[in-house]
Scaffold this motif. Structure first.
Motif, short mmCIF file in Angstrom:
data_model
loop_
_atom_site.label_atom_id
_atom_site.label_comp_id
_atom_site.label_asym_id
_atom_site.label_seq_id
_atom_site.Cartn_x
_atom_site.Cartn_y
_atom_site.Cartn_z
N ARG A 1 78.40 -31.50 -5.49
CA ARG A 1 77.81 -32.12 -4.31
C ARG A 1 78.61 -31.80 -3.06
NH1 ARG A 1 76.12 -38.08 -4.94
NH2 ARG A 1 74.62 -36.92 -6.14
N CYS A 2 77.90 -31.52 -1.99
CA CYS A 2 78.49 -31.30 -0.68
C CYS A 2 77.85 -32.28 0.29
CB CYS A 2 78.25 -29.86 -0.22
SG CYS A 2 78.86 -29.55 1.45
N ARG A 3 78.66 -33.13 0.89
CA ARG A 3 78.16 -34.12 1.86
C ARG A 3 78.84 -33.83 3.19
NH1 ARG A 3 79.28 -39.47 3.71
NH2 ARG A 3 77.35 -40.63 3.97
N ILE A 4 78.04 -33.66 4.23
CA ILE A 4 78.56 -33.34 5.57
C ILE A 4 78.17 -34.46 6.53
CG2 ILE A 4 78.49 -31.70 7.49
CD1 ILE A 4 77.79 -29.52 5.46
N HIS A 5 79.16 -34.94 7.26
CA HIS A 5 78.96 -35.98 8.28
C HIS A 5 79.38 -35.37 9.61
CE1 HIS A 5 79.96 -39.50 10.72
NE2 HIS A 5 79.05 -40.13 9.99
N VAL A 6 78.45 -35.33 10.57
CA VAL A 6 78.72 -34.70 11.86
C VAL A 6 78.62 -35.75 12.96
CG1 VAL A 6 78.05 -32.87 13.46
CG2 VAL A 6 77.66 -32.58 11.01
N ALA A 7 79.69 -35.90 13.74
CA ALA A 7 79.69 -36.80 14.89
C ALA A 7 79.31 -35.98 16.12
CB ALA A 7 81.06 -37.43 15.07
N VAL A 8 78.21 -36.37 16.76
CA VAL A 8 77.70 -35.67 17.93
C VAL A 8 77.86 -36.58 19.14
CG1 VAL A 8 75.71 -34.52 18.96
CG2 VAL A 8 76.03 -34.47 16.49
N ALA A 9 78.40 -36.04 20.23
CA ALA A 9 78.61 -36.83 21.44
C ALA A 9 77.28 -37.36 21.97
CB ALA A 9 79.30 -35.97 22.50
N GLY A 10 77.21 -38.66 22.17
CA GLY A 10 76.03 -39.28 22.77
C GLY A 10 74.81 -39.33 21.87
N ALA B 1 84.25 -22.88 3.33
CA ALA B 1 83.60 -24.04 3.95
C ALA B 1 83.80 -24.06 5.47
CB ALA B 1 84.13 -25.33 3.33
N GLU B 2 85.02 -23.81 5.92
CA GLU B 2 85.29 -23.79 7.36
C GLU B 2 84.50 -22.68 8.05
OE1 GLU B 2 89.51 -23.56 7.97
OE2 GLU B 2 89.82 -25.65 7.36
N GLN C 1 87.45 -32.56 2.27
CA GLN C 1 88.09 -33.26 1.16
C GLN C 1 87.37 -32.89 -0.13
OE1 GLN C 1 87.78 -37.41 1.96
NE2 GLN C 1 89.03 -37.32 3.80
N ALA C 2 88.13 -32.88 -1.22
CA ALA C 2 87.55 -32.64 -2.55
C ALA C 2 87.87 -33.83 -3.44
CB ALA C 2 88.13 -31.37 -3.15
N ARG C 3 86.87 -34.23 -4.21
CA ARG C 3 87.05 -35.35 -5.13
C ARG C 3 86.71 -34.89 -6.53
NH1 ARG C 3 84.52 -39.54 -1.10
NH2 ARG C 3 86.38 -39.84 0.16
N GLY C 4 87.65 -35.05 -7.44
CA GLY C 4 87.42 -34.69 -8.83
C GLY C 4 87.87 -33.28 -9.20
N PHE C 5 88.39 -32.54 -8.24
CA PHE C 5 88.91 -31.20 -8.51
C PHE C 5 89.82 -30.80 -7.35
CE2 PHE C 5 85.01 -30.70 -6.17
CZ PHE C 5 85.30 -29.74 -5.23
N ALA C 6 90.59 -29.73 -7.58
CA ALA C 6 91.52 -29.25 -6.55
C ALA C 6 90.77 -28.36 -5.55
CB ALA C 6 92.64 -28.45 -7.20
N SER D 1 83.06 -33.90 8.99
CA SER D 1 83.73 -34.26 7.74
C SER D 1 82.88 -33.74 6.58
CB SER D 1 83.87 -35.78 7.61
OG SER D 1 84.65 -36.28 8.65
N MET D 2 83.53 -33.02 5.68
CA MET D 2 82.84 -32.51 4.50
C MET D 2 83.54 -33.07 3.27
SD MET D 2 82.40 -28.58 3.15
CE MET D 2 81.10 -28.09 4.27
N CYS D 3 82.74 -33.64 2.38
CA CYS D 3 83.27 -34.17 1.13
C CYS D 3 82.62 -33.40 -0.01
CB CYS D 3 82.97 -35.66 1.01
SG CYS D 3 83.65 -36.37 -0.49
N LEU D 4 83.44 -32.78 -0.83
CA LEU D 4 82.98 -32.00 -1.97
C LEU D 4 83.32 -32.77 -3.24
CD1 LEU D 4 84.42 -28.58 -0.79
CD2 LEU D 4 82.09 -29.43 -0.46
N SER D 5 82.37 -32.89 -4.15
CA SER D 5 82.65 -33.63 -5.38
C SER D 5 81.91 -33.00 -6.56
CB SER D 5 82.24 -35.10 -5.23
OG SER D 5 80.87 -35.21 -4.95
N ASP D 6 82.46 -33.24 -7.74
CA ASP D 6 81.87 -32.78 -8.99
C ASP D 6 81.37 -34.01 -9.72
OD1 ASP D 6 81.12 -31.60 -11.33
OD2 ASP D 6 83.10 -30.80 -11.82
N ASP D 7 80.08 -34.28 -9.63
CA ASP D 7 79.50 -35.49 -10.21
C ASP D 7 79.46 -35.46 -11.74
OD1 ASP D 7 79.16 -36.34 -7.64
OD2 ASP D 7 77.01 -35.93 -7.58
#
Length: 106
Positions: free
Chosen positions: A55-64, A20-21, A6-11, A39-45
């Motif tokens: 800013r690049c924020r990455i959230h990784v769900a790991v099994a167990g 990114a992928e 996802q991108a916030r503040g820009f296209a 989940s990756m969130c990209l934003s222009d602060d």
């Protein structure tokens, strides 16, 4: 492995999404079976002012295991993505290694 960007503040351009992928798939190559969702969130602060505010924020769900959250801020968004993806990949690999060692009694 499911990737959500996802991108916030820009296209979010096609080239940026592909970069990114590609970086995420490379960073989590060995851990793919145990990584559920990224989940990756990209934003222009700073907005139009420029500077170190991409800013690049990455959230990784790991099994167990607990989720891994990595954030990086740089002037260049591509550099922020590269650094955050590398750090997230190393962190997940380290946690999985520790978990395997613990289960093996090492």
């Amino acid at each position: 492995m499911q990737i959500d960007i996802q991108a916030r503040g820009f296209a979010l351009t096609r080239g940026l999404r592909e970069h990114a992928e590609r970086r995420l798939r490379f960073a989590f190559g060995a851990a793919r079976p145990e990584v559920g969702r990224i989940s990756m969130c990209l934003s222009d602060d700073n907005g139009p002012r420029g500077g170190e505010g991409m800013r690049c924020r990455i959230h990784v769900a790991v099994a167990g295991a607990a989720a891994v959250v990595i954030e990086d801020t740089e002037a260049d968004l591509y550099v922020a993505i590269d650094r955050a993806a590398d750090r997230a990949g190393r962190t997940v690999a380290r946690r999985l290694t520790r978990r395997r060692d613990h289960r093996a009694g090492l």
